[in-house]
Design an enzyme around this catalytic site. Structure first.
Site, mmCIF file in Angstrom:
data_model
loop_
_atom_site.group_PDB
_atom_site.id
_atom_site.type_symbol
_atom_site.label_atom_id
_atom_site.label_comp_id
_atom_site.label_asym_id
_atom_site.label_seq_id
_atom_site.Cartn_x
_atom_site.Cartn_y
_atom_site.Cartn_z
ATOM 1 N N LYS A 1 -12.371 8.866 -3.290
ATOM 2 C CA LYS A 1 -11.340 9.956 -3.843
ATOM 3 C C LYS A 1 -10.832 9.674 -5.024
ATOM 4 C CE LYS A 1 -9.496 11.513 0.604
ATOM 5 N NZ LYS A 1 -10.259 10.536 1.647
ATOM 6 N N GLU B 1 -1.158 17.277 -1.434
ATOM 7 C CA GLU B 1 -0.680 17.390 0.031
ATOM 8 C C GLU B 1 -1.758 16.346 0.531
ATOM 9 O OE1 GLU B 1 -3.472 19.165 -0.999
ATOM 10 O OE2 GLU B 1 -4.684 18.238 0.571
ATOM 11 N N SER C 1 -18.453 5.646 2.053
ATOM 12 C CA SER C 1 -17.567 6.246 1.338
ATOM 13 C C SER C 1 -16.193 5.435 1.276
ATOM 14 C CB SER C 1 -17.068 7.521 1.998
ATOM 15 O OG SER C 1 -16.646 7.285 3.311
HETATM 16 C C1 LIG Z 1 -10.826 11.242 2.734
HETATM 17 C C2 LIG Z 1 -12.381 10.267 3.056
HETATM 18 C C3 LIG Z 1 -13.211 10.805 3.869
HETATM 19 C C4 LIG Z 1 -13.283 12.203 4.111
HETATM 20 O O1 LIG Z 1 -13.302 13.037 3.017
HETATM 21 P P1 LIG Z 1 -14.388 13.991 2.571
HETATM 22 O O2 LIG Z 1 -13.842 15.251 1.217
HETATM 23 O O3 LIG Z 1 -15.386 14.670 3.597
HETATM 24 O O4 LIG Z 1 -15.276 12.977 1.742
HETATM 25 C C5 LIG Z 1 -14.328 10.057 3.955
HETATM 26 N N1 LIG Z 1 -14.101 8.682 3.855
HETATM 27 C C6 LIG Z 1 -13.344 8.086 3.463
HETATM 28 C C7 LIG Z 1 -13.138 6.461 3.281
HETATM 29 C C8 LIG Z 1 -12.072 8.919 3.101
HETATM 30 O O5 LIG Z 1 -11.233 8.286 2.398
#
Ligand SMILES: *Cc1c(COP(=O)(O)O)cnc(C)c1O
Length: 398
Positions: free
Chosen positions: A66, A88, A362
């Site tokens: 993010k 938000e 992610s």
């Molecule tokens: C917020 C988040 C997501 C989901 O958000 P996307 O916009 O779909 O990428 C996925 N993995 C992690 C670790 C997150 O913090």
């Protein structure tokens, strides 16, 4: 509309300038720690039957992808002369990433959050406050993410001269889905080059979890023209699609309009609430959104990407698989992508030759340890009850 038009004009201007990207890439390198590694996970590869390469977004500052987007939007805000950030947040992860860049850029920051979420996510609320942000609980509606987003939009149109609204995924009105994809595309650009250098050629498939869809879009976008590379997005099936308690927007939703974009959405089927936005459910807070970025809907309808879903239980099992094979504790969101690996491995295998797959890791799992521990304790209790039951029977027989 004037607020969005101003933002689009500014994005077109600055994203066309080398100086903007120099500033973005400088901070991504020195502050976030990019480029993130592309790691060949050999033991996980043997477990799932594909050569698996993990794109380590979990190693970024703040522990997920993010921050890539927040850095880019904060630099744009400063170039537009905005003096205040708003955002938000549902689970608080995007709020924490926004509060982080607000501190770095010395900008006051207000984060709208459903009152219910403020209670459930006390740790992230404290993190935001520690970073100097003001958290504004929203009591209207269901007091969750959707209502927080409504409130942030209201603030923005009232204070548009001073304020920049920092959206956290490839959702919301144009130009956000485009802008956020471009800022997250650093993931795919790096992965493409790293794969060429470390392995050679192109991977057979890419896998990423999909909430709003930003980490997936960021990985996929630079490979869109490479038609031999298959895309797999993995949504949250929650307690199972059939229960209605899930977040599989592309898998089980319908076309609608939410927060300024036309895309797939989850809606009620009952006559009384027909067409109203339904609640999404997932063990992972980051996938718990009843909409999805419009470009994913486009890729789905084009057939460019396939969208799978995995349940809460499958995600928990995948966390354990990754932990035991590679010594990596990933986020619950990410675990949905890991859980899809065996299916994707089978789809890209060619006879004896294993397919080559990049998974977007992610985020890291620290934030989810309380949830994971609770679920594992429940599972152990369930097992204990099962094993004591026959023993009681035997005693009563004898
Ligand atoms: C917020 C988040 C997501 C989901 O958000 P996307 O916009 O779909 O990428 C996925 N993995 C992690 C670790 C997150 O913090």
């Amino acid at each position: 509309m004037p607020a969005l038009e101003e933002l689009e004009a500014a994005w077109r201007q600055h994203s066309a300038s080398e100086a903007y990207w120099d500033e973005v890439y400088h901070l991504l390198e020195t502050y976030v720690g990019r480029p993130s590694r592309l790691y060949h996970a050999r033991r996980l590869s043997d477990a799932v039957g594909a050569e698996v390469y993990l794109k380590r977004e979990d190693l970024n500052h703040t522990g997920a992808h993010k921050i890539n987007n927040c850095i880019g939007q904060a630099i744009l805000a400063r170039r537009m002369g905005k003096t205040r950030l708003i955002a938000e947040t549902g689970a608080g992860q995007h709020g924490v990433a926004t509060a982080t860049v607000a501190a770095l850029f010395e900008l006051p920051c207000e984060v709208y959050m459903g009152a219910q979420d403020v209670e459930r996510q006390a740790l992230n609320v404290e993190r935001m406050r520690l970073l100097g942000a003001t958290v504004r609980p929203v009591h209207g509606g269901t007091a969750t993410l959707k209502d927080a987003m409504n409130e942030a939009l209201r603030d923005w149109v009232t204070n548009v001269d001073s304020t920049f609204y920092l959206i956290g995924s490839v959702a919301g009105p144009h130009p956000y889905p485009w802008m956020v994809r471009e800022l997250q595309a650093v993931i795919g650009h790096e992965a493409r080059q790293q794969f060429r250098e470390q392995v050679g050629g192109l991977p057979d498939a890419l896998i990423a979890c999909v909430g709003g869809g930003s980490n997936a879009a960021g990985l996929f976008a630079p490979f869109v023209e490479d038609l031999s590379v298959r895309f797999y997005g993995v949504e949250a099936a929650g307690q199972g699609i059939a229960t209605g308690r899930h977040a599989a927007t592309l898998g089980a939703g319908r076309v609608g309009v939410l927060h300024g974009s036309k895309s797939y959405v989850l809606t009620h089927d009952s006559e009384a609430q027909l067409g109203q936005i339904a609640h999404a459910h997932s063990i992972s807070a980051g996938l718990d959104y009843p909409g999805v970025g419009p470009e994913h809907s486009h890729w789905k309808e084009q057939g460019r990407a396939q969208y799978l879903s995995r349940t809460d239980d499958q995600a928990l099992a995948a966390i354990e698989l990754l932990a035991r094979t590679e010594g990596i504790l990933c986020a619950l969101e990410t675990a949905h992508a890991i859980a899809a690996l065996p299916e994707v491995a089978a789809a890209v295998r060619q006879g004896e030759r294993r397919g080559r797959v990049i998974v977007n890791l992610s985020g890291r799992g620290d934030k989810d340890m309380v949830t994971i521990a609770r679920r594992r304790a429940e599972a152990r209790q369930g097992e204990a009850e099962l094993t004591t039951a026959p023993a009681t029977d035997e005693r009563s027989r004898s």
